[in-house]
Design an enzyme around this catalytic site. Structure first.
Site, PDB file in Angstrom:
ATOM      1  N   GLY A 181       0.829  -1.203   0.000  1.00  0.00           N
ATOM      2  CA  GLY A 181       0.000   0.000   0.000  1.00  0.00           C
ATOM      3  C   GLY A 181       0.861   1.248   0.000  1.00  0.00           C
ATOM      4  O   GLY A 181       1.991   1.245   0.491  1.00  0.00           O
ATOM      5  N   CYS A 182       0.307   2.316  -0.537  1.00  0.00           N
ATOM      6  CA  CYS A 182       1.102   3.530  -0.747  1.00  0.00           C
ATOM      7  C   CYS A 182       1.634   4.109   0.554  1.00  0.00           C
ATOM      8  O   CYS A 182       2.825   4.411   0.667  1.00  0.00           O
ATOM      9  CB  CYS A 182       0.301   4.562  -1.530  1.00  0.00           C
ATOM     10  SG  CYS A 182      -1.312   4.986  -0.830  1.00  0.00           S
ATOM     11  N   PHE A 183       0.765   4.265   1.558  1.00  0.00           N
ATOM     12  CA  PHE A 183       1.255   4.801   2.828  1.00  0.00           C
ATOM     13  C   PHE A 183       2.295   3.864   3.448  1.00  0.00           C
ATOM     14  O   PHE A 183       3.276   4.303   4.057  1.00  0.00           O
ATOM     15  CB  PHE A 183       0.096   4.984   3.818  1.00  0.00           C
ATOM     16  CG  PHE A 183      -0.697   6.237   3.614  1.00  0.00           C
ATOM     17  CD1 PHE A 183      -0.094   7.480   3.674  1.00  0.00           C
ATOM     18  CD2 PHE A 183      -2.062   6.185   3.377  1.00  0.00           C
ATOM     19  CE1 PHE A 183      -0.832   8.648   3.507  1.00  0.00           C
ATOM     20  CE2 PHE A 183      -2.808   7.344   3.205  1.00  0.00           C
ATOM     21  CZ  PHE A 183      -2.197   8.578   3.267  1.00  0.00           C
ATOM     22  N   ALA A 184       2.054   2.542   3.292  1.00  0.00           N
ATOM     23  CA  ALA A 184       2.966   1.573   3.899  1.00  0.00           C
ATOM     24  C   ALA A 184       4.385   1.725   3.351  1.00  0.00           C
ATOM     25  O   ALA A 184       5.364   1.613   4.098  1.00  0.00           O
ATOM     26  CB  ALA A 184       2.446   0.155   3.678  1.00  0.00           C
TER      27      ALA A 184
END
Lengths: 350, 350, 350, 350
Positions: free
Chosen positions: C155-158
């Protein structure tokens, strides 16, 4: 591999050229020259270049302009390159200039441009004898760039207007004195120097018309379009500064000398630009963002219900097709490469 | 204190009226009516209103349109108010409508508008008999609003074009068929309903020309300007959607029937608008942000060097002078108040 | 040349992969599959691709998922790829998935993620038996991607959190339960579907905190960082949606288990990421725009005066290193290429 | 009507005060004083004021600071007002200062602030004897403003942090040393002077963390919150400059000394601010745009699942509640008016 000496390397115009040379398979930067930031790594001046290059900016005094290179690119303000031009010509060094210094074939034409420029006081040309050896660098309109020792890269607004109107002027379709153009530009054309007009709090969410009827790029657009028409050309132009970073969207209105359908005109545009890899003739209006990050010029048009009038719209990235991208396209031609080399960039969307 | 019933209360047009009524010393909202969000507090629909009002949105079925109020404001799409109009007229209830339903004095004129509108299928008018009792609500051009039972609030683009060109058309200075207008608008004119054209990732940093030559607001602008000229008027118009929220900047080019200096024209504009408290004639080009948050229409102009052509630029906040602000100005007049009451807002800058 | 079948081709995630495959020297798109816009040329769906490709979108029913290709890329929402996974595994077709379906090694871990996800109702996994054959695709932390039949793209935030904190967790420097992260994201992570939260008039000039303490990407970040630490990891995370299109800037605060100087930590980061071509450890705080248009993750940090606390900041382009760019990096590894192939992109600045 | 002399009238801080005084029913501007633009009409300096006022800017040499007025407002940089303060005190003229000069009760506290300030070299105070007669102007926390001869208007970030955390510190709920704050600010706090950090092409679409751990506003926030707690307070703060014009959104994380539910905390906040007309405690996270153009401070909070931690978010317009609006609120109190007088502004939305 041909070596490019870049003068004025630390402005946005120089930056664009650096970025593209870093990825170009057949050209390399021999030196980055600039007064500002001399001695610093360009990646420290522009942190987004970190890890991409270790090149260091050199002061103009620490290196000879035109030495140890195959071409000089002047990404400098008006009236800089003309000072170096005679010595370069004597030494047989080719050069391309971003400013208006070599966009005109003779001194009187240049003087008209200089008179319209907000920061040129002296309208004389310091290297007048070289003007007839220079070519105005719109690759879509001439084959002469390949052999030219001097290329005058066009102004950003001029690119969008000239490409947008060239087929109509070439075909004698434009009713004299009826052309009005509203140009909408992002802030980056004004460069990296902080100024009140580009102050974020002022420009964000804003649109500011400026230099109404008096922008100097019109002079070169009229000169070029008039040449295509085999007579004069008149463009009534209002530039608008937008609270956006990149892009120029030009909306151009005019009466036609004879009626023509939208389909016929689009067909003519596609034919006119058949060999122009960076001009895309679209069925729908171009958008500012549709060309951002690329060297494309997108064009479309609509006619009035009675087919007596036409509106042409063009979109370019002002820093690419309007500046560094067009310059690299010219460099490619000067060195016999395919004009698209190193320029196959897809626009950034969304 | 006169009571205003607001129909279509939860769109941006309704919101603007709510906000101003909350601070108006002589008018108050009697009911907020809307299909969407019926039963919710308006401050829950729009959290920025928290603490400003406890008004609750009512469904149109739960209240009678026109009951318990002194005036109805329709902040609704086209063809809504015309359905209620006959009953309101019978009951003697005045109303103001934001849509095109009552902007034209007769059915044929309306039909031209309706034909140009992208979402009107039927060009007939459901309350044709009332059209001659309605007035087109540009307070700068007529005194009849004060007595009129029905006011058709003008379209946002039309406001900027009409005010920008009224003095020239009134004086017969506009050369026929030479008027071109590029309109630059923020996104809020399209309302609050999510749509692909207003999707943030698409519109941010973007400029999108649309409905070239075919925007319905031109019909009312041509109708009004033609009336001032005592003949027809023709405006070639290209709207552009910008990645900004508020404002319309219109740049208008034309040939003059006789030469005129910039100074003389500015003087004429100042005289023409001497009694118009919301029109500011400026010495420098207006900016989009210069009117944001206010009911002002800023206008300036420049002439070509030979004084045969003029460019007029106008700026309005599309949600205020282009919609709710102008509507309140009309309401003030309808109730005999000073037209500026509750509208003395300074633009938000920076 | 290996052929990539792209499922979910018309969203922003698919678009990013298309754009990069068009310029990739060693991978090509075999088919673009999507429900929306099936039958249309992708260049008509996204006009900025005009002239770059003639590929046509195919409906999932008109082609077999996994046929006639060397790898399938699912740029699809959660719980799509898990439906196709067993058949692909049986057929021996490798695949990479953008969603959370294959980011976890076992069903209980997945269930935690699914429970946190705002649009997953059923927390069970439809292809549980395949989970231990999948790898979580952060190339900077594992060599196993090269051999893995299934890659779960993070995921992008991850991505921003994991790369920003990995060296500290790996060294046991993070004081348990003290990590707070504020994530600032552009709108494009939410995809191309119009929605109230991404409506331009609402989001422009706005910052909106959302899913406070409950964003599903934290689950995978905690899982991965906990693995590095050899224990659990706890991250208190608040995402903020910004009125910008691209990028994620994560600011991460924590107490250290032992004091450490800024210089020592930066040195450690440079060592940790010595073989990671897309991680740039900077001396100054990263900026959102400093990575836009590139696959870089820029990281920097500062310590408190007493060196007991640290703030780490990371910046990525959410659509590239946060999605398609990282996916292509994984594909490169899956096919034995240099991980940078086709990803040598300089950020767009200004 | 009390007369306000405004020193530093041409910056954004002065501008905000001018705009509000123009519409204030009980206060009027007696003189606009500034070095820049002396002799010009303020409406020529800021064209959006055209038609609103004919006031002319005066040079500080052409008028006596403190003469012919009932109060002086210094909208000036640090260390300006302290130079004039002794004479004003001698003359019995009250004043309010926007800078840090009078935010602290004693010289050692001021010295800590001055040491953290990026442009203050000398940490001594030129009017030390007056510090104990000054009050820190957060009207929500003290009744002493009404009688105070000197008011130190708080820093913009400090307002958002102090109001957001005051109830928790006052109740002893904050676990020492666990408070981290990420502050997100628009560009206007940096004023109107062009600078590289505020250059549009650089800042647009950008987020730039700066002065990590070292912003001077933290000193006054810690001082004030520590006072409420009856002990010290520690705030670990990272400001971020955003490509937006107005607003500060502060996200504040911390551990609680005892568990508390979200509902209980919201209830406590509503009680704490029951008499504070400009603080709105919301059920949903505040947004940057939700307060723009108003004097509101919007606050909301969420707790972690185990209720041991809390995240508080606050939003203010940095030029209003963060500066001029708060200053006018203080002026109202100084002259015995309702604190909301002239400040009943609804936020601008959309």
């Amino acid at each position: 591999m041909p070596r490019v000496q870049l003068v004025g390397a630390t402005g946005y115009g120089g930056l664009g050229m650096i970025e593209m040379l870093l990825q170009h398979p057949e050209l390399e930067a021999s030196a980055l020259i600039a007064r500002d930031d001399a001695g610093r790594r360009i990646a420290d001046v522009y942190p987004h270049l970190h890890g991409r290059t270790d090149l260091v900016v050199q002061a103009p005094d620490d290196t000879s302009i035109g030495s140890d290179c195959d071409v000089v690119v002047f990404a400098t303000p008006d009236r800089v390159s003309m000072g170096y031009a005679p010595a370069l010509a004597d030494a047989g060094v080719r050069f391309l200039d971003y400013s208006g210094d070599f966009r005109f074939p003779d001194a009187p034409s240049y003087a008209k441009y200089a008179a319209a420029h907000p920061s040129i006081g002296d309208n004389g040309h310091a290297a007048e004898a070289l003007l007839d050896r220079a070519i105005y660098g719109v690759p879509e309109l001439t084959d002469a760039i390949a052999e030219s020792p001097i290329v005058g890269n066009p102004g950003c607004f001029a690119v969008g207007i000239i490409l947008g109107l060239a087929p109509l002027f070439a075909d004698g379709l434009v009713e004299g004195n009826t052309v009005t153009v509203d140009g909408l530009t992002g802030s980056s054309g004004a460069g990296k120097k902080p100024a009140a007009a580009q102050h974020f709090s002022h420009l964000n969410d804003n649109v500011v018309p400026y230099r109404v009827f008096s922008h100097q790029h019109v002079v070169e657009a009229e000169h070029t379009l008039g040449g295509l028409a085999g007579g004069g050309a008149s463009v009534h132009f209002v530039p608008h500064l937008l609270g956006m970073t990149r892009g120029i969207l030009s909306t151009m209105h005019m009466s036609l000398t004879r009626t023509a359908s939208r389909e016929a005109l689009l067909e003519r545009y596609r034919e006119f630009f058949a060999d122009a890899p960076f001009v895309r003739v679209l069925d729908t209006p171009p958008t500012l963002k549709g060309t951002a990050g690329s060297n494309f010029c997108d064009i479309s048009l609509l006619t009035s219900p009675d087919e007596s009038r036409v509106v042409v719209m063009s979109s370019i990235d002002n820093l690419l097709k309007g500046q560094s991208g067009n310059a690299l396209q010219n460099l490619n031609l000067m060195f016999g490469y395919d004009q698209t080399l190193g320029l196959e960039r897809t626009p950034i969307y969304p």
